[in-house]
Design a protein around this motif. Structure first.
Motif, PDB file in Angstrom:
ATOM      1  N   LEU A   1       0.828  -1.207   0.000  1.00  0.00           N
ATOM      2  CA  LEU A   1       0.000   0.000   0.000  1.00  0.00           C
ATOM      3  C   LEU A   1       0.865   1.261   0.000  1.00  0.00           C
ATOM      4  O   LEU A   1       0.544   2.235  -0.686  1.00  0.00           O
ATOM      5  N   ASP A   2       1.963   1.235   0.753  1.00  0.00           N
ATOM      6  CA  ASP A   2       2.883   2.379   0.757  1.00  0.00           C
ATOM      7  C   ASP A   2       3.505   2.578  -0.621  1.00  0.00           C
ATOM      8  O   ASP A   2       3.653   3.705  -1.096  1.00  0.00           O
ATOM      9  N   TYR A   3       3.888   1.466  -1.257  1.00  0.00           N
ATOM     10  CA  TYR A   3       4.448   1.532  -2.608  1.00  0.00           C
ATOM     11  C   TYR A   3       3.445   2.149  -3.572  1.00  0.00           C
ATOM     12  O   TYR A   3       3.775   3.042  -4.357  1.00  0.00           O
ATOM     13  N   LEU A   4       2.215   1.685  -3.508  1.00  0.00           N
ATOM     14  CA  LEU A   4       1.172   2.181  -4.399  1.00  0.00           C
ATOM     15  C   LEU A   4       0.870   3.651  -4.125  1.00  0.00           C
ATOM     16  O   LEU A   4       0.617   4.423  -5.049  1.00  0.00           O
TER      17      LEU A   4
ATOM     18  N   ILE B   1      -1.315   7.628  -6.695  1.00  0.00           N
ATOM     19  CA  ILE B   1      -2.265   7.894  -5.623  1.00  0.00           C
ATOM     20  C   ILE B   1      -3.690   7.510  -6.016  1.00  0.00           C
ATOM     21  O   ILE B   1      -4.475   7.076  -5.168  1.00  0.00           O
ATOM     22  N   GLU B   2      -4.025   7.595  -7.292  1.00  0.00           N
ATOM     23  CA  GLU B   2      -5.381   7.243  -7.728  1.00  0.00           C
ATOM     24  C   GLU B   2      -5.639   5.747  -7.603  1.00  0.00           C
ATOM     25  O   GLU B   2      -6.712   5.328  -7.177  1.00  0.00           O
ATOM     26  N   ARG B   3      -4.664   4.942  -7.994  1.00  0.00           N
ATOM     27  CA  ARG B   3      -4.798   3.490  -7.849  1.00  0.00           C
ATOM     28  C   ARG B   3      -4.875   3.114  -6.369  1.00  0.00           C
ATOM     29  O   ARG B   3      -5.633   2.226  -5.977  1.00  0.00           O
ATOM     30  N   TYR B   4      -4.101   3.810  -5.535  1.00  0.00           N
ATOM     31  CA  TYR B   4      -4.130   3.583  -4.093  1.00  0.00           C
ATOM     32  C   TYR B   4      -5.519   3.861  -3.525  1.00  0.00           C
ATOM     33  O   TYR B   4      -6.084   3.048  -2.802  1.00  0.00           O
TER      34      TYR B   4
ATOM     35  N   LYS C   1     -10.723   2.009  -1.379  1.00  0.00           N
ATOM     36  CA  LYS C   1     -12.178   2.102  -1.409  1.00  0.00           C
ATOM     37  C   LYS C   1     -12.815   0.752  -1.757  1.00  0.00           C
ATOM     38  O   LYS C   1     -13.807   0.352  -1.156  1.00  0.00           O
ATOM     39  N   ALA C   2     -12.234   0.038  -2.718  1.00  0.00           N
ATOM     40  CA  ALA C   2     -12.789  -1.233  -3.153  1.00  0.00           C
ATOM     41  C   ALA C   2     -12.743  -2.287  -2.045  1.00  0.00           C
ATOM     42  O   ALA C   2     -13.673  -3.074  -1.890  1.00  0.00           O
TER      43      ALA C   2
END
Length: 89
Positions: free
Chosen positions: A67-70, A75-78, A83-84
């Motif tokens: 999650l930190d990498y993403l 930031i949008e993919r994160y 949310k998903a």
């Protein structure tokens, strides 16, 4: 077994690009989240299973690292995966 081939394909198909997309951060985070929820339920019934508790801690750390990498990369993919999956933060 709680995590068979069909369940993995379903997770990868829902959160990754395809059913064989095992490498993307989103699909790995989703798989880790599924495993974390399963281990959490196991530990509610078996409080003294310290080996599983350690494995759960390691999985949470791996998911946090992804999650930190993403977060740093896109930031949008994160935000979409948070949310998903309904994760906090």
């Amino acid at each position: 077994m709680y995590l068979n081939k069909e369940k993995k394909e379903e997770i990868f198909g829902q959160y990754g690009k395809s059913t064989t997309d095992t490498g993307s951060a989103e699909s790995q985070i989703a798989l880790f989240s599924y495993r974390i929820s399963h281990l959490t339920e196991h530990l509610k019934k078996n409080r003294k299973d310290y080996t599983t508790a350690r494995s759960l801690t390691q999985l949470v750390g791996k998911r946090r690292a992804l999650l930190d990498y993403l977060y740093k990369r896109d930031i949008e993919r994160y935000r979409a995966i948070i949310k998903a999956l309904g994760l906090r933060r």
